[in-house]
Design a protein around this motif. Structure first.
Motif, PDB file in Angstrom:
ATOM      1  N   SER A 548       0.867  -1.033  -0.023  1.00 53.98           N
ATOM      2  CA  SER A 548      -0.095  -0.122  -0.013  1.00 53.98           C
ATOM      3  C   SER A 548       0.872   1.339  -0.020  1.00 53.98           C
ATOM      4  CB  SER A 548      -1.102   0.131   1.127  1.00 53.98           C
ATOM      5  OG  SER A 548      -0.139  -0.128   2.230  1.00 53.98           O
ATOM      6  N   LEU A 549       1.841   1.309   0.692  1.00 53.51           N
ATOM      7  CA  LEU A 549       2.594   2.571   0.772  1.00 53.51           C
ATOM      8  C   LEU A 549       3.422   2.790  -0.528  1.00 53.51           C
ATOM      9  CD1 LEU A 549       3.935   4.781   2.499  1.00 53.51           C
ATOM     10  CD2 LEU A 549       5.628   3.549   3.248  1.00 53.51           C
ATOM     11  N   CYS A 550       4.010   1.604  -1.399  1.00 52.54           N
ATOM     12  CA  CYS A 550       4.541   1.854  -2.511  1.00 52.54           C
ATOM     13  C   CYS A 550       3.566   2.431  -3.554  1.00 52.54           C
ATOM     14  CB  CYS A 550       5.147   0.599  -3.107  1.00 52.54           C
ATOM     15  SG  CYS A 550       6.486   0.075  -2.220  1.00 52.54           S
ATOM     16  N   LEU A 551       2.371   2.073  -3.356  1.00 49.34           N
ATOM     17  CA  LEU A 551       1.242   2.700  -4.330  1.00 49.34           C
ATOM     18  C   LEU A 551       0.992   4.100  -4.014  1.00 49.34           C
ATOM     19  CD1 LEU A 551      -1.526  -0.407  -4.278  1.00 49.34           C
ATOM     20  CD2 LEU A 551      -0.379   0.475  -6.120  1.00 49.34           C
ATOM     21  N   SER A 552       0.919   4.333  -2.809  1.00 52.25           N
ATOM     22  CA  SER A 552       0.918   5.660  -2.283  1.00 52.25           C
ATOM     23  C   SER A 552       1.852   6.550  -3.005  1.00 52.25           C
ATOM     24  CB  SER A 552       0.813   6.022  -0.697  1.00 52.25           C
ATOM     25  OG  SER A 552      -0.318   5.051  -0.238  1.00 52.25           O
ATOM     26  N   THR A 553       3.130   6.032  -2.662  1.00 49.08           N
ATOM     27  CA  THR A 553       4.330   6.990  -3.477  1.00 49.08           C
ATOM     28  C   THR A 553       4.490   6.890  -5.028  1.00 49.08           C
ATOM     29  OG1 THR A 553       5.841   5.224  -2.892  1.00 49.08           O
ATOM     30  CG2 THR A 553       5.422   7.115  -1.385  1.00 49.08           C
ATOM     31  N   ASP A 554       3.649   6.234  -5.676  1.00 47.08           N
ATOM     32  CA  ASP A 554       3.757   5.896  -7.204  1.00 47.08           C
ATOM     33  C   ASP A 554       3.363   7.074  -7.958  1.00 47.08           C
ATOM     34  OD1 ASP A 554       3.736   4.852  -9.550  1.00 47.08           O
ATOM     35  OD2 ASP A 554       2.277   3.435  -9.493  1.00 47.08           O
ATOM     36  N   THR A 555       4.287   7.835  -8.391  1.00 50.89           N
ATOM     37  CA  THR A 555       4.074   9.277  -8.978  1.00 50.89           C
ATOM     38  C   THR A 555       3.291   9.132 -10.367  1.00 50.89           C
ATOM     39  OG1 THR A 555       6.176   9.272 -10.085  1.00 50.89           O
ATOM     40  CG2 THR A 555       5.929  10.337  -7.704  1.00 50.89           C
ATOM     41  N   VAL A 556       3.713   8.199 -11.107  1.00 53.10           N
ATOM     42  CA  VAL A 556       2.940   7.983 -12.323  1.00 53.10           C
ATOM     43  C   VAL A 556       1.844   7.002 -12.383  1.00 53.10           C
ATOM     44  CG1 VAL A 556       5.005   8.676 -13.422  1.00 53.10           C
ATOM     45  CG2 VAL A 556       4.794   6.363 -13.082  1.00 53.10           C
ATOM     46  N   ALA A 557       1.576   6.398 -11.195  1.00 54.78           N
ATOM     47  CA  ALA A 557       0.442   5.405 -11.094  1.00 54.78           C
ATOM     48  C   ALA A 557       0.748   4.120 -11.959  1.00 54.78           C
ATOM     49  CB  ALA A 557      -1.034   6.103 -11.642  1.00 54.78           C
ATOM     50  N   ASP A 558       1.897   3.765 -12.015  1.00 53.54           N
ATOM     51  CA  ASP A 558       2.340   2.673 -12.828  1.00 53.54           C
ATOM     52  C   ASP A 558       2.131   1.408 -12.515  1.00 53.54           C
ATOM     53  OD1 ASP A 558       3.872   1.460 -14.940  1.00 53.54           O
ATOM     54  OD2 ASP A 558       5.476   0.772 -13.385  1.00 53.54           O
ATOM     55  N   HIS A 559       1.829   1.410 -11.092  1.00 49.81           N
ATOM     56  CA  HIS A 559       1.281   0.117 -10.022  1.00 49.81           C
ATOM     57  C   HIS A 559      -0.018   0.090 -10.106  1.00 49.81           C
ATOM     58  CE1 HIS A 559       5.748  -0.320 -10.006  1.00 49.81           C
ATOM     59  NE2 HIS A 559       5.531   0.772  -9.130  1.00 49.81           N
ATOM     60  N   VAL A 560      -0.875   1.141 -10.137  1.00 47.44           N
ATOM     61  CA  VAL A 560      -2.386   1.167  -9.791  1.00 47.44           C
ATOM     62  C   VAL A 560      -3.104   0.517 -10.626  1.00 47.44           C
ATOM     63  CG1 VAL A 560      -4.190   3.012  -8.966  1.00 47.44           C
ATOM     64  CG2 VAL A 560      -1.644   3.355  -8.382  1.00 47.44           C
TER      65      VAL A 560
END
Length: 581
Positions: A548-560
């Protein structure tokens, strides 16, 4: 008292296979890795995993109650009694107790059951992923207001005992907290254990002494009519007094910071689990109410029996000093009064500073996708508190707390209403918590809209915008709207704005056989750590998982993961088990 040592249990270790295969992290991921390292200290900003929660129900409960060692209750009780008289103040404290307990119960249960803090709860309880940022600001405001209040009390003690001028005392009471929060959580935990017996003795002794040696003080207490002598029973005065007390409603967020570390609830520990959750969650208000009553009792005694007592009756350090002097030498009385004030303020203001820094950091990280480090916002929180102290907030305490109470009540009661009514009665809100980016809509009008309406109208009432007759009842306006609007809006929108997706792409159950969050771990391919099932999602662009934290800091929404049209209606609120990725 036993305190939770938040640094001893070992954090999840990097998954060897994942770390080896991934190679060195790209520069774009360095911010994420920094955030991960810092938040693994005690799982700030994220779900608290089973592997970390090694404490018993009793240890968690006692530790949570250790966080209410503040003296602000004494000042609040004295202020409302001086303003409205004993009778109105006592009824106001009763209203405060009932509202806090009823609104705090569903929040405390949810946090203890699913091991999430109040921000994560708020996201999935009607506010949305970004909508809950405003409630983080409300909570951060709570922490620096009460930091300033507690710091002011400490400065009064330093002025009285050591002759340190108040402006300098304000600075000292602020600066001394910074190194404790940066380096001293473990040290502070031990400090709490060793100082609590002395703290309790110093708190209880004056009250017991007065009741035993001056029984007439009880009659004087109940007869007190306030500083203007107009304290006859009045519903308007009761609600004004309750409004000041209800500024403490956000204290449940700090209780939840401990309750999220509760062990899994099982048939074997069910009774202990419920007892600990109730006492350490909404039950904190009973201890707070007692302190407010005692604060008023001591204030009335000073006003009636001490020369110029009225001028210092609302200052806890003077309350305790005057009573101590009745049964011990003056030098010892002064020493113990100052010791009590300093111990109390250090115990609570480390929590205020720590929780406030987390609230600011959480909001900033979500909005900017950048983790600046908790110390940045620790400094911000302390600076704001210092400005309030230097502005002498103690002199207009009732106005500050009365205003803030409207915002705090709107937030807490809206979340409580969503959990109790929308989740468990109407089934329009997902019963299991959801806080992960990609699973939630950015903003949900159910909670976000309800809170803005409740806070806005009640603040308007508080400042007389709805007429002077309505002004005392602004707490009732906030509570009433916050209670009713969430189910109304949820029904009107058919609950469609709760979940952006019902499938997180992981074909594993979210809960175990007892309904607790699953302890199964999965590797995050971004930060290379293993996290438990509730904290993970399938990555949108890789055949892997992401936390969840890596999703929060994903600036380009690459993982979302992209939006997923609901199968039928979000009223299937139990969130079906995810079906394969």
């Amino acid at each position: 008292m036993t305190q939770i040592d938040r640094t001893e249990p070992s954090a999840p270790q990097p998954n060897p296979a994942t770390a080896t295969d991934a190679g060195p992290p790209a520069s774009a991921d360095l911010d994420t890795l920094t955030a991960t390292r810092e938040t693994l200290e005690d799982y700030t900003l994220r779900f608290a995993p089973r592997s970390y929660r090694k404490w018993s129900t009793g240890v968690v409960a006692v530790s949570a109650l250790g966080g209410i060692a503040y003296l602000a209750d004494f000042a609040i009780g004295a202020n409302i009694g001086i303003a409205y008289g004993t009778t109105n103040a006592l009824w106001g404290i009763l209203v405060f107790t009932v509202v806090i307990f009823l609104s705090g119960f569903p929040l405390a249960y949810y946090a203890a059951r699913y091991n999430v803090d109040l921000d994560l709860i708020t996201r999935g309880s009607g506010f949305g992923y970004y909508g809950s940022v405003v409630t983080n600001v409300i909570f951060a405001t709570f922490t620096f207001i009460f930091f300033a209040l507690e710091g002011s009390i400490m400065a009064q003690g330093l002025d009285l005992g050591l002759g340190i001028p108040l402006p300098i005392g304000y600075a000292v009471s602020t600066i001394i907290i910074f190194p404790l929060v940066v380096y001293g959580m473990k040290v502070l935990s031990k400090l709490q254990v060793w100082t609590t017996p002395l703290w309790l003795l110093l708190m209880v002794a004056p009250f017991v002494y007065l009741v035993a040696s001056h029984p007439d003080s009880v009659e004087t207490f109940f007869a007190y009519q306030g500083e203007d002598g107009q304290g006859a029973p009045s519903l308007g005065s009761v609600m004004l007094a309750a409004g000041v007390c209800l500024s403490l409603i956000a204290q449940i967020a700090e209780q939840i910071d401990y309750l999220r570390f509760m062990p899994p609830k099982t048939p074997e520990n069910s009774r202990r689990w419920w007892t600990a959750m109730v006492m350490a969650g909404p039950g904190w208000v009973f201890f707070g109410a007692v302190k407010q009553v005692v604060g008023l009792f001591l204030a009335v005694y000073l006003i009636a029996n001490v020369t110029d007592g009225a001028s210092v009756a609302n200052e806890p350090v003077h309350q305790f000093l005057e009573i101590y002097q009745g049964f011990m030498p003056a030098w010892l009385a002064m020493t113990l009064a100052v010791v009590l004030v300093v111990i109390s303020q250090v115990k609570i203001n480390v929590t205020n500073a720590y929780s406030g820094s987390l609230a600011w950091t959480n909001s900033w990280t979500r909005i900017t996708k950048h983790y600046p480090g908790r110390l940045v916002f620790l400094g911000v929180n302390l600076l704001i508190a210092l400005v309030l102290m230097e502005a002498n907030m103690f002199d207009f305490l009732n106005t500050i707390l009365g205003f803030y109470a409207n915002c705090g009540m709107a937030w807490i009661v809206v979340v409580a209403s969503d959990i109790a009514i929308n989740k468990y009665l109407l089934g329009l809100s997902p019963k299991q918590p959801e806080f992960r980016r990609g699973m939630l809509y950015d903003v949900n009008p159910v909670g976000f809209g309800s809170m803005l309406a409740a806070a806005g109208v009640s603040i308007l009432a508080f400042f007389g915008g709805l007429g002077e007759a309505v002004r005392p009842y602004s707490p009732l306006v906030a509570i009433g709207l916050a209670l009713v609007l969430p189910p109304v809006i949820a029904v009107a929108t058919k609950g469609r704005y709760y979940l952006r997706r019902t499938d997180d792409g992981i074909d594993l159950p979210m809960l175990d056989e007892h309904g607790n969050p699953s302890g199964v771990t999965l590797p995050c391919h971004v930060c290379h750590h293993d996290f438990e099932r509730p904290d993970m999602m399938r990555c949108a662009t890789h055949d892997a998982f992401v936390c969840s934290l890596c999703l929060s800091t994903d600036t380009v929404a690459d993982h979302v993961l992209p939006p997923q049209p609901p199968a039928s209606s979000s009223s299937d609120a139990g969130r079906p088990a995810p079906v394969g990725g």
